[in-house]
Enzyme design. Structure first.
Site, PDB file in Angstrom:
ATOM      1  N   HIS A 165      -0.591   5.031   9.685  1.00  0.00           N
ATOM      2  CA  HIS A 165      -0.699   4.250   8.193  1.00  0.00           C
ATOM      3  C   HIS A 165      -0.813   5.682   7.187  1.00  0.00           C
ATOM      4  O   HIS A 165       0.043   5.694   6.207  1.00  0.00           O
ATOM      5  CB  HIS A 165      -1.672   3.369   7.910  1.00  0.00           C
ATOM      6  CG  HIS A 165      -1.913   3.071   6.493  1.00  0.00           C
ATOM      7  ND1 HIS A 165      -1.525   1.753   6.019  1.00  0.00           N
ATOM      8  CD2 HIS A 165      -2.379   3.484   5.382  1.00  0.00           C
ATOM      9  CE1 HIS A 165      -1.938   1.718   4.761  1.00  0.00           C
ATOM     10  NE2 HIS A 165      -2.340   2.839   4.251  1.00  0.00           N
ATOM     11  N   GLU A 166      -1.571   6.398   7.313  1.00  0.00           N
ATOM     12  CA  GLU A 166      -2.165   7.375   6.345  1.00  0.00           C
ATOM     13  C   GLU A 166      -1.110   8.488   6.297  1.00  0.00           C
ATOM     14  O   GLU A 166      -0.377   8.913   5.462  1.00  0.00           O
ATOM     15  CB  GLU A 166      -3.631   7.946   6.592  1.00  0.00           C
ATOM     16  CG  GLU A 166      -4.640   6.910   6.348  1.00  0.00           C
ATOM     17  CD  GLU A 166      -4.690   6.607   4.856  1.00  0.00           C
ATOM     18  OE1 GLU A 166      -4.236   7.225   3.907  1.00  0.00           O
ATOM     19  OE2 GLU A 166      -5.116   5.329   4.635  1.00  0.00           O
ATOM     20  N   HIS A 169       2.038   7.874   4.450  1.00  0.00           N
ATOM     21  CA  HIS A 169       1.916   8.118   2.746  1.00  0.00           C
ATOM     22  C   HIS A 169       2.591   9.375   2.726  1.00  0.00           C
ATOM     23  O   HIS A 169       3.236   9.674   1.638  1.00  0.00           O
ATOM     24  CB  HIS A 169       0.411   8.168   2.489  1.00  0.00           C
ATOM     25  CG  HIS A 169      -0.024   6.605   2.187  1.00  0.00           C
ATOM     26  ND1 HIS A 169       0.784   5.826   1.321  1.00  0.00           N
ATOM     27  CD2 HIS A 169      -1.133   5.917   2.452  1.00  0.00           C
ATOM     28  CE1 HIS A 169      -0.176   4.624   1.442  1.00  0.00           C
ATOM     29  NE2 HIS A 169      -1.119   4.755   2.025  1.00  0.00           N
ATOM     30  N   TYR A 180       2.438   4.612  -7.434  1.00  0.00           N
ATOM     31  CA  TYR A 180       1.425   3.909  -6.717  1.00  0.00           C
ATOM     32  C   TYR A 180       0.840   2.735  -7.975  1.00  0.00           C
ATOM     33  O   TYR A 180      -0.251   2.950  -8.350  1.00  0.00           O
ATOM     34  CB  TYR A 180       0.117   4.841  -6.393  1.00  0.00           C
ATOM     35  CG  TYR A 180      -0.748   4.494  -5.212  1.00  0.00           C
ATOM     36  CD1 TYR A 180      -0.061   3.977  -3.964  1.00  0.00           C
ATOM     37  CD2 TYR A 180      -1.883   4.170  -5.582  1.00  0.00           C
ATOM     38  CE1 TYR A 180      -0.893   3.486  -2.967  1.00  0.00           C
ATOM     39  CE2 TYR A 180      -2.713   3.599  -4.676  1.00  0.00           C
ATOM     40  CZ  TYR A 180      -2.287   3.356  -3.298  1.00  0.00           C
ATOM     41  OH  TYR A 180      -2.994   3.036  -2.318  1.00  0.00           O
ATOM     42  N   GLU A 189       1.940   1.006   0.183  1.00  0.00           N
ATOM     43  CA  GLU A 189       0.990   0.549   0.953  1.00  0.00           C
ATOM     44  C   GLU A 189       1.819  -0.111   2.268  1.00  0.00           C
ATOM     45  O   GLU A 189       1.328   0.092   3.541  1.00  0.00           O
ATOM     46  CB  GLU A 189      -0.112  -0.179   0.534  1.00  0.00           C
ATOM     47  CG  GLU A 189      -1.061   0.433  -0.485  1.00  0.00           C
ATOM     48  CD  GLU A 189      -1.707   1.612   0.437  1.00  0.00           C
ATOM     49  OE1 GLU A 189      -2.150   1.194   1.782  1.00  0.00           O
ATOM     50  OE2 GLU A 189      -2.146   2.412   0.064  1.00  0.00           O
ATOM     51  N   ASP A 264      -7.238  -2.034  -8.423  1.00  0.00           N
ATOM     52  CA  ASP A 264      -6.601  -1.596  -7.374  1.00  0.00           C
ATOM     53  C   ASP A 264      -5.040  -1.263  -7.898  1.00  0.00           C
ATOM     54  O   ASP A 264      -4.089  -1.414  -7.252  1.00  0.00           O
ATOM     55  CB  ASP A 264      -6.526  -2.342  -6.157  1.00  0.00           C
ATOM     56  CG  ASP A 264      -5.958  -1.418  -5.034  1.00  0.00           C
ATOM     57  OD1 ASP A 264      -6.194  -0.153  -4.858  1.00  0.00           O
ATOM     58  OD2 ASP A 264      -5.559  -2.367  -4.273  1.00  0.00           O
ATOM     59  N   HIS A 269      -3.138  -2.880  -2.431  1.00  0.00           N
ATOM     60  CA  HIS A 269      -3.682  -3.204  -1.202  1.00  0.00           C
ATOM     61  C   HIS A 269      -3.522  -4.661  -0.772  1.00  0.00           C
ATOM     62  O   HIS A 269      -3.709  -5.272   0.434  1.00  0.00           O
ATOM     63  CB  HIS A 269      -4.975  -2.818  -0.942  1.00  0.00           C
ATOM     64  CG  HIS A 269      -5.228  -1.317  -0.772  1.00  0.00           C
ATOM     65  ND1 HIS A 269      -5.348  -0.739  -2.018  1.00  0.00           N
ATOM     66  CD2 HIS A 269      -4.901  -0.549   0.308  1.00  0.00           C
ATOM     67  CE1 HIS A 269      -5.275   0.980  -1.661  1.00  0.00           C
ATOM     68  NE2 HIS A 269      -5.221   0.899  -0.238  1.00  0.00           N
TER      69      HIS A 269
END
Length: 351
Positions: A165-166, A169, A180, A189, A264, A269
């Protein structure tokens, strides 16, 4: 538009979870959540104020390297494992190593991509960041992992899809980006969940077909006693957890339940559950392995140079239908269009 739109610190643990802990946790849990939120804000400010350092200057000779912050916050920290080094006695080091390598393998084997930037960028991970830090994040240059507090969250290297996942990015960052904020941020995301889940499915032995996968993001991260199975469910958004301290998973499964919020960055998210479910439906609709047909559609849409960074759900959905038509003809485009239709996003199949 806030600078967070262009310089986010992309964390795996959503701020709405930390906000819930601040309200409902024990005194210690509330303090840790407050500290995590404040530290994330500090990291974000520091990133905005300083230019990126070339990652290659950090580790000139290693494709992958793991560091330890030794419970401090200085990055990257002290190197503890590289390509030339042996397996560590530290489980977090080895888990981070495996996750980074597994991500490289999926992208290399199935999408012909050479690392995060497509040009062989060395991958760096730092473990043991801060004290009982409840998060993991990509800061534009490297991965960072907290150890978790042990009462709500286990170590953040425990789930291989977190690494996928990270690092995705970073792939998005080097593929034209996705702002974002709002729907573009939710797609940002979602792309990370999509490829993070494929990393887990591809790394499994035996490899997991789409119909048999759990489609959970962060399975194993929640500590014993927490009422939940993961951070998110791509198959059934809104069902990953329902806990007195963490709150209830707020993700919607379709546009009829889209969450309008200023928190957020516009709920990046939260509303990511909608495109997440669309990918799950497309992968199951195609059958077989997710990376075989659905994966290439989403990947080609991500790297398309004409894709705007401000893409909405409708924009991106239509692009995936168009890509599916180019790859698999009308039948493939129909599968992808039907997946988006089921989550409430209309598209047109090319003639």
């Amino acid at each position: 538009m806030s600078s967070d739109t262009h310089h986010p610190i992309e964390c795996i643990l959503p701020p709405h979870v930390l906000d819930a802990i601040k309200k409902h946790g024990t005194a210690d849990q509330k303090e840790r959540a407050r500290r995590t939120l404040e530290l994330s804000a500090t990291l974000r400010s520091n990133r905005e104020a300083q230019p990126f350092r070339p990652v290659q200057s950090l580790v000139a000779t290693a494709t992958t390297a793991i560091y330890t912050a030794n419970h401090g916050t200085t990055l990257p920290g002290t190197v503890v494992r590289t390509n030339t080094g042996k397996k560590s006695s530290d489980v977090a080091v080895n888990e981070a190593w495996t996750g980074l390598k597994a991500t490289l393998k999926l992208y290399g084997d199935k999408f012909d991509r050479n690392s995060v930037d497509g040009a062989g960028m060395p991958l760096i991970g730092t473990v043991h960041f801060d004290q009982d830090y409840d998060n993991a994040y990509w800061n534009g240059e490297q991965m960072v992992f907290g150890d978790g507090d042990g009462t709500l969250f286990n170590r953040f290297t425990i789930a291989i899809d977190i690494m996928g996942h990270e690092l995705t990015h970073g792939v998005t960052q080097h593929s034209g980006g996705m702002d974002y904020q709002g729907q573009a941020g939710a797609l940002n995301e979602s792309m990370s969940d999509v490829f993070g889940s494929m990393v887990k499915q591809y790394h499994a032995s035996p490899r997991t077909k789409a119909a048999d996968a759990d489609w959970l993001i962060g399975a194993g991260l929640l500590a014993p006693g927490v009422k939940g199975v993961a951070l998110r469910s791509m198959k059934a958004p809104g069902t990953a957890y329902d806990d007195p301290t963490l709150g209830k998973d707020p993700q919607p499964a379709d546009m009829a339940h889209y969450v309008k919020t200023t928190q957020d960055n516009g709920g990046v998210h939260i509303n990511s559950g909608i495109p997440n479910r669309a990918f799950y439906l497309a992968a199951v609709g195609f059958g077989g392995y997710a990376w075989a047909k659905a994966g290439p559609v989403w990947y080609q849409a991500l790297i398309d140079p004409t894709r705007p960074s401000s893409n909405s759900f409708a924009d991106f959905a239509q692009l995936t239908v168009t890509k599916a038509h180019g790859l698999y003809g009308a039948d493939g485009a129909g599968i992808v269009a039907d997946a988006w239709q089921q989550v409430g996003v209309a598209t047109k199949v090319p003639a």
